[in-house]
Design a protein around this motif. Structure first.
Motif, PDB file in Angstrom:
ATOM      1  N   ASN A 182      -2.910  12.826  -5.497  1.00 42.87           N
ATOM      2  CA  ASN A 182      -3.109  12.610  -3.957  1.00 42.87           C
ATOM      3  C   ASN A 182      -4.618  13.065  -3.506  1.00 42.87           C
ATOM      4  N   PRO A 183      -5.144  12.027  -2.923  1.00 46.39           N
ATOM      5  CA  PRO A 183      -6.685  12.653  -2.712  1.00 46.39           C
ATOM      6  C   PRO A 183      -6.747  13.019  -1.435  1.00 46.39           C
ATOM      7  N   THR A 191       0.869  -1.283   0.087  1.00 48.48           N
ATOM      8  CA  THR A 191       0.021   0.011  -0.082  1.00 48.48           C
ATOM      9  C   THR A 191       0.815   1.365   0.050  1.00 48.48           C
ATOM     10  N   SER A 192       1.884   1.299   0.932  1.00 49.13           N
ATOM     11  CA  SER A 192       2.699   2.339   0.865  1.00 49.13           C
ATOM     12  C   SER A 192       3.510   2.655  -0.417  1.00 49.13           C
ATOM     13  N   LEU A 193       4.020   1.566  -0.908  1.00 48.37           N
ATOM     14  CA  LEU A 193       4.883   1.819  -2.187  1.00 48.37           C
ATOM     15  C   LEU A 193       3.906   2.054  -3.502  1.00 48.37           C
ATOM     16  N   LYS A 194       2.747   1.616  -3.339  1.00 48.88           N
ATOM     17  CA  LYS A 194       1.817   2.057  -4.590  1.00 48.88           C
ATOM     18  C   LYS A 194       1.387   3.801  -4.401  1.00 48.88           C
ATOM     19  N   LYS A 195       1.396   4.103  -2.950  1.00 48.16           N
ATOM     20  CA  LYS A 195       1.060   5.587  -2.807  1.00 48.16           C
ATOM     21  C   LYS A 195       2.317   6.343  -2.949  1.00 48.16           C
ATOM     22  N   HIS A 196       3.543   5.921  -2.555  1.00 47.91           N
ATOM     23  CA  HIS A 196       4.791   6.863  -2.448  1.00 47.91           C
ATOM     24  C   HIS A 196       5.798   6.525  -3.512  1.00 47.91           C
ATOM     25  N   ILE A 207       8.525   1.558  -7.897  1.00 42.87           N
ATOM     26  CA  ILE A 207       9.289   0.453  -7.301  1.00 42.87           C
ATOM     27  C   ILE A 207       8.157  -0.813  -7.206  1.00 42.87           C
ATOM     28  N   TRP A 208       6.957  -0.363  -6.776  1.00 39.49           N
ATOM     29  CA  TRP A 208       5.753  -1.179  -6.516  1.00 39.49           C
ATOM     30  C   TRP A 208       5.575  -2.265  -8.143  1.00 39.49           C
ATOM     31  N   GLU A 209       5.814  -1.626  -9.127  1.00 39.98           N
ATOM     32  CA  GLU A 209       5.916  -2.036 -10.344  1.00 39.98           C
ATOM     33  C   GLU A 209       7.085  -3.069 -10.639  1.00 39.98           C
ATOM     34  N   LYS A 264       8.304  -2.462   8.244  1.00 45.72           N
ATOM     35  CA  LYS A 264       7.126  -1.257   7.764  1.00 45.72           C
ATOM     36  C   LYS A 264       7.870  -0.145   7.284  1.00 45.72           C
ATOM     37  N   ILE A 265       8.054   0.249   5.882  1.00 48.52           N
ATOM     38  CA  ILE A 265       8.593   1.222   5.561  1.00 48.52           C
ATOM     39  C   ILE A 265       7.943   2.641   6.029  1.00 48.52           C
ATOM     40  N   ASP A 266       6.715   2.639   6.322  1.00 52.80           N
ATOM     41  CA  ASP A 266       5.872   3.835   6.939  1.00 52.80           C
ATOM     42  C   ASP A 266       6.844   4.179   8.203  1.00 52.80           C
TER      43      ASP A 266
END
Length: 625
Positions: free
Chosen positions: A579-580, A8-13, A17-19, A121-123
């Motif tokens: 960003n919502p 979730t964090s990778l997708k957002k930030h 890298i998530w890909e 957790k990278i958060d």
């Protein structure tokens, strides 16, 4: 659960890298495994030809991380780049000790990164706030691309930290990374210096230099082929210049060719009682005044200065000798204010990193032949960087420069050491030589780097074979330039531009004031978590930004003065667009655009004073709007 949160964090930030993580080859994961240590923590083992090797201690990885971070010195407030992440023990320890430093991660092994994502957790590392960039290498070509992206808009100086085990386990990758890192950081440092520091200097230099530009002859417009076929000697300040003073004195005394100093060489020539026929300069930094300090303090007025429009204004204002000028391409101050009365186009000189390359282009345009390099080493000679006699900088090769040196061929075909800056200058020089396609460019620099496209010939031989005609130099050449100068500037155009900018400035001050009020409102709504009002403010911000972009003073002067910072603003806009979260989006706008606005406000006040100053100097009248 940890992996899910990290996805979730990778997708957002860090969506790229998530890909990479999503598309990983499962078979590549087999050569990395988790093991429990004696302290009941985890370590990673990587399978090599020699067997399984450990990234962290098999006994107590946390204690190992503490000891490692203790060894790091002189970090200060620099941005830290960690090469080799492993399971992140040293990252956690670093954050404990340096909570205010931002950092980025570079993991050269996708399988190791996958294990990290399942365990940490990278958060916890505050993505985008403290953890700025995450880079994972899939193939060797990624290295330079990753580093270029990292440094492209990074404002802070970098501090590189390499996890010691990577030097052992991934030696080849680590060595290649270090080499690429040095190259990219050098290029970036040079770009930042030019883009960030000189952006403001360029505008200020332009304003101060413009009255002198108008009052002195333009050498590109007024040479009238009087130098066609005359030998010209470009004298650099390389170590080999020490060997050539007698030869240069012979050339000067017999009028065998025009002698032009570039950069610091004017000091060595004067020390040897050799007056060059002119000194070329266009460095926009304040350092330029140090180069000419001896000339200025000694009130030496017998050497004409041929200066570029972007030149450091301190030297132009304080130089006692006669002057001629040339316009540099993409000088946005000159382009804005100067126009010929006959509407003809100006002749420009391209931007170069080296004054020697720029001087070559000018001399080629003016028809000099042959063109001869003296003291243009573009390499070290033993422990020397420059010829002796330069007082404002060191002339000897120190240990740090030696570590960063690269091997190049010299004029004899041997290997010698050169600095990265010299290599860039040589490549730039070679590119111009290839472009102008001349065969009469002669390099006389003994022991200097080989310059493709030139012929090497010692100066004493050149004197007997090429410089055989005496008294070819016109000692009053500058008077001829003055007489032939028909570059008439349109003063009415100059006045009209000033008038438009003053009107535009009044509007810009209102825009900046409204932005400041809007950011203050946004800050208040961030504190009260009022997302609805934040959305209203963001919409107002977009409309105000459109007004800012339509303002002439901003577009033509203020924004170019803050070019790099403006690129960071555009990058920030791009990052927050999807960003919502109105609060996090607004926080970045308030923080980053707020700093940009302060800089624009200060520059606007400065430009107001400079507009009034140049108007009075050029026209003799105060501004009337």
């Amino acid at each position: 659960m940890v992996l899910t949160d990290n996805i979730t964090s990778l997708k957002k930030h860090y969506p790229d890298i998530w890909e990479k993580l999503r598309d990983r080859n499962p078979q590549l994961m087999d050569h990395v495994r988790l093991e429990e240590t004696k302290s009941q923590d985890l370590t990673l083992a990587v399978c090599l030809e020699s067997g399984w090797n450990y990234i962290h201690s098999k006994y107590n990885p946390m204690q190992e991380a503490e000891r490692f971070i203790e060894t790091l010195e002189d970090i200060g407030d620099r941005h830290v780049l960690f090469f080799g992440v492993g399971l992140g023990y040293h990252i956690d320890e670093f954050i404990k000790r340096k909570p205010n430093n931002s950092f980025s991660l570079y993991e050269p092994n996708m399988a190791v990164f996958h294990q990290l994502m399942g365990r940490k957790k990278i958060d916890d590392w505050s993505p985008t706030k403290k953890l700025k960039h995450v880079m994972v290498e899939e193939n060797p070509e990624d290295c330079k691309k990753n580093l270029m992206e990292l440094t492209n808009f990074l404002e802070d100086e970098l501090y590189l930290v390499i996890l010691p085990s990577y030097k052992r386990i991934l030696l080849e990758q680590t060595e290649q990374f270090i080499k690429t890192f040095r190259d990219v950081v050098y290029e970036t440092r040079d770009r930042l210096l030019t883009g960030k520091v000189f952006a403001k200097r360029m505008a200020i230099n332009g304003f101060f230099n413009l009255p002198t530009i108008i009052k002195t002859p333009n050498i590109l417009e007024a040479h009238k082929d009087q130098f066609k076929g005359k030998p010209a000697i470009i004298v650099g300040a390389g170590p080999s210049l020490n060997d050539e003073f007698e030869n240069l004195r012979h050339i000067k005394e017999n009028g065998l060719g025009y002698i032009f100093s570039v950069g610091s060489s004017i000091n060595q020539l004067l020390n040897a009682d050799i007056l060059p026929d002119a000194a070329f300069a266009y460095d926009g930094s304040a350092m330029n005044s140090k180069v000419f300090q001896k000339v200025i303090e000694g009130k030496i007025d017998s050497v004409p200065l041929i200066f570029g429009s972007t030149m450091g204004f301190e030297t132009v204002q304080n130089y006692c000798g006669e002057k001629a000028n040339f316009l540099v391409r993409d000088d946005y101050i000159m382009d804005l204010f100067l126009k010929k009365t006959d509407d003809e186009s100006f002749q420009y000189i391209d931007r170069f990193g080296s004054i020697a390359t720029l001087t070559l282009q000018i001399l080629d345009y003016m028809g000099f032949a042959p063109i001869i390099f003296v003291g243009q080493n573009l390499a070290y000679r033993g422990d020397q960087i420059y010829a002796q006699g330069i007082e404002y900088t060191g002339t000897e090769l120190g240990q740090e420069r030696r570590e960063y040196a690269v091997e190049v061929k010299d004029v004899y075909g041997n290997t010698t050491l050169s600095g990265r800056g010299h290599v860039s200058m040589r490549e730039e020089l070679e590119e111009l030589i290839q472009k102008i396609a001349r065969t009469d460019i002669i390099n006389t620099t003994k022991g200097g780097a080989q310059i493709e496209g030139t012929v090497f010939l010692p100066l004493e031989e050149l004197i007997t074979t090429h410089l055989t005609s005496r008294n070819v130099v016109n000692s009053n050449w500058l008077n001829s330039i003055v007489e032939n100068d028909n570059c008439n500037y349109d003063i009415s155009h100059f006045k009209q531009v000033i008038k438009e900018l003053i009107v535009s400035q009044d509007e810009l001050i209102k825009i900046i004031r409204r932005f400041a009020e809007l950011l203050e409102d946004m800050n208040s709504f961030i504190t009260t978590r009022n997302d609805k009002q934040l959305e209203v403010c963001l919409n107002k911000f977009d409309k105000m930004f459109d007004r800012l972009q339509a303002n002439k003073l901003n577009l033509r002067i203020i924004q170019p003065m803050n070019h790099l910072e403006f690129q960071l603003i555009l990058k920030m806009f791009d990052e927050i667009r999807s960003n919502p979260d109105a609060k996090s989006k607004s926080r970045r706008v308030v923080d980053q655009f707020g700093n940009y606005l302060i800089s624009c406000q200060a520059d606007t006040a400065l430009i107001k004073r400079l507009l009034e100053k140049i108007h009075e100097e050029v026209t003799g009248e105060a501004i009337l709007v």
